[in-house]
Structures are given as C-alpha cells and as structure tokens.
Write a protein that holds these residues in place. Structure first.
Motif, mmCIF file in Angstrom:
data_model
loop_
_atom_site.group_PDB
_atom_site.id
_atom_site.type_symbol
_atom_site.label_atom_id
_atom_site.label_comp_id
_atom_site.label_asym_id
_atom_site.label_seq_id
_atom_site.Cartn_x
_atom_site.Cartn_y
_atom_site.Cartn_z
ATOM 1 N N ALA A 1 37.841 50.904 36.170
ATOM 2 C CA ALA A 1 37.089 50.936 37.428
ATOM 3 C C ALA A 1 35.902 49.977 37.425
ATOM 4 N N SER A 2 35.566 49.435 36.278
ATOM 5 C CA SER A 2 34.387 48.574 36.169
ATOM 6 C C SER A 2 34.499 47.349 37.083
ATOM 7 N N GLY A 3 33.484 47.179 37.922
ATOM 8 C CA GLY A 3 33.432 46.037 38.821
ATOM 9 C C GLY A 3 34.372 46.096 40.006
ATOM 10 N N GLN A 4 35.049 47.219 40.206
ATOM 11 C CA GLN A 4 36.042 47.338 41.278
ATOM 12 C C GLN A 4 35.469 47.943 42.557
ATOM 13 N N CYS A 5 34.185 48.268 42.585
ATOM 14 C CA CYS A 5 33.668 49.055 43.705
ATOM 15 C C CYS A 5 33.737 48.342 45.048
ATOM 16 N N SER A 6 33.302 47.095 45.126
ATOM 17 C CA SER A 6 33.274 46.436 46.430
ATOM 18 C C SER A 6 34.672 46.160 46.952
ATOM 19 N N VAL A 7 35.537 45.643 46.102
ATOM 20 C CA VAL A 7 36.907 45.338 46.535
ATOM 21 C C VAL A 7 37.643 46.630 46.914
ATOM 22 N N THR A 8 37.389 47.699 46.172
ATOM 23 C CA THR A 8 38.025 48.987 46.481
ATOM 24 C C THR A 8 37.506 49.539 47.803
ATOM 25 N N ALA A 9 36.200 49.470 48.030
ATOM 26 C CA ALA A 9 35.634 49.974 49.280
ATOM 27 C C ALA A 9 36.224 49.241 50.484
ATOM 28 N N LEU A 10 36.437 47.946 50.338
ATOM 29 C CA LEU A 10 37.032 47.167 51.419
ATOM 30 C C LEU A 10 38.465 47.599 51.715
ATOM 31 N N VAL A 11 39.277 47.713 50.676
ATOM 32 C CA VAL A 11 40.685 48.077 50.864
ATOM 33 C C VAL A 11 40.806 49.517 51.369
ATOM 34 N N GLU B 1 42.532 40.691 37.773
ATOM 35 C CA GLU B 1 42.620 39.867 38.987
ATOM 36 C C GLU B 1 41.760 40.409 40.119
ATOM 37 N N SER B 2 41.517 41.716 40.129
ATOM 38 C CA SER B 2 40.705 42.301 41.202
ATOM 39 C C SER B 2 39.242 42.474 40.799
ATOM 40 N N SER B 3 38.932 42.321 39.505
ATOM 41 C CA SER B 3 37.544 42.319 39.033
ATOM 42 C C SER B 3 37.476 41.679 37.664
ATOM 43 N N GLY B 4 36.563 40.755 37.501
ATOM 44 C CA GLY B 4 36.352 40.129 36.208
ATOM 45 C C GLY B 4 35.762 41.071 35.180
ATOM 46 N N LYS B 5 35.271 42.232 35.614
ATOM 47 C CA LYS B 5 34.699 43.219 34.689
ATOM 48 C C LYS B 5 35.725 44.248 34.236
#
Length: 109
Positions: A26-36, A15-19
């Motif tokens: 952790a794949s594809g979670q970098c931008s959403v994680t950086a924001l939170v 739900e937090s990354s399609g990857k």
C-alpha cells in the motif's frame, strides 16, 4: 467492498507507485487509489497531513474509506480535509493512474 479491497491489493504494483514493495504494497498508493476509487464509486477525495506528507482517501455515502491505511505502521489521526482530483493527480503520474486502472481490469472513462 471487501472483495474490491482484495482485488485492489493484488492490483498495486511498482507501476502504480514507486514506493511499492512486497512487504508494504500500500506504500505510496494513496493518491492513485483515491482517484480510481472515485472513478468507480463516486464520492469525495479527502486528505490528511502525516509526517510523510499528504495522505489521500475517499468518503463515499458519508463513510470514510481508506484502502491504503495499512501502509502506516501505526494509527493516524484523520483531518478529513476536502481535497480534489487535481490535488491527488499532482501526487501521482498519469502512467501510474493508467497502470492501476489496467491492473484492476476496469474501463474507466
């Protein structure tokens, strides 16, 4: 921060990354994680260009925090290029951002 990092790893999902995958959560979670992470701890959002595209992470109190570094199979060279919320938001969706916040159990304004 170690307890937060463990909580974060358990909060990542498809739900937090399609990857996302169980093998590489952790794949594809970098931008959403950086924001939170910026919501919770302040600081800056930085980025580094990789062969796969822009990789986002944070600098808090002068220290680099890259909670999604484990997605890479080998070390990366950091550019530490200043970025912004707008740029990180363009790399994710509002639904993914809300999903990660909800799974973390935070109420971020």
């Amino acid at each position: 921060m170690q307890a937060f990092e463990e909580h974060l790893r358990s909060a990542w999902s498809a739900e937090s990354s399609g990857k996302w995958s169980a093998e590489n959560p952790a794949s594809g979670q970098c931008s959403v994680t950086a924001l939170v992470v910026q919501d919770l701890f302040g600081g800056e959002i930085l980025k580094t260009e990789t062969p796969a595209g822009s990789h986002f992470y944070n600098r808090i109190g002068g220290r680099r925090w890259d909670f999604t570094l484990s997605q890479f199979g080998r070390p990366i060279l950091f550019d530490d290029t200043p970025s912004s919320r707008q740029e990180a938001l363009a790399d994710t969706t509002p639904a993914q951002y809300e999903a990660l916040k909800a799974r973390l159990g935070t109420s971020i304004p």
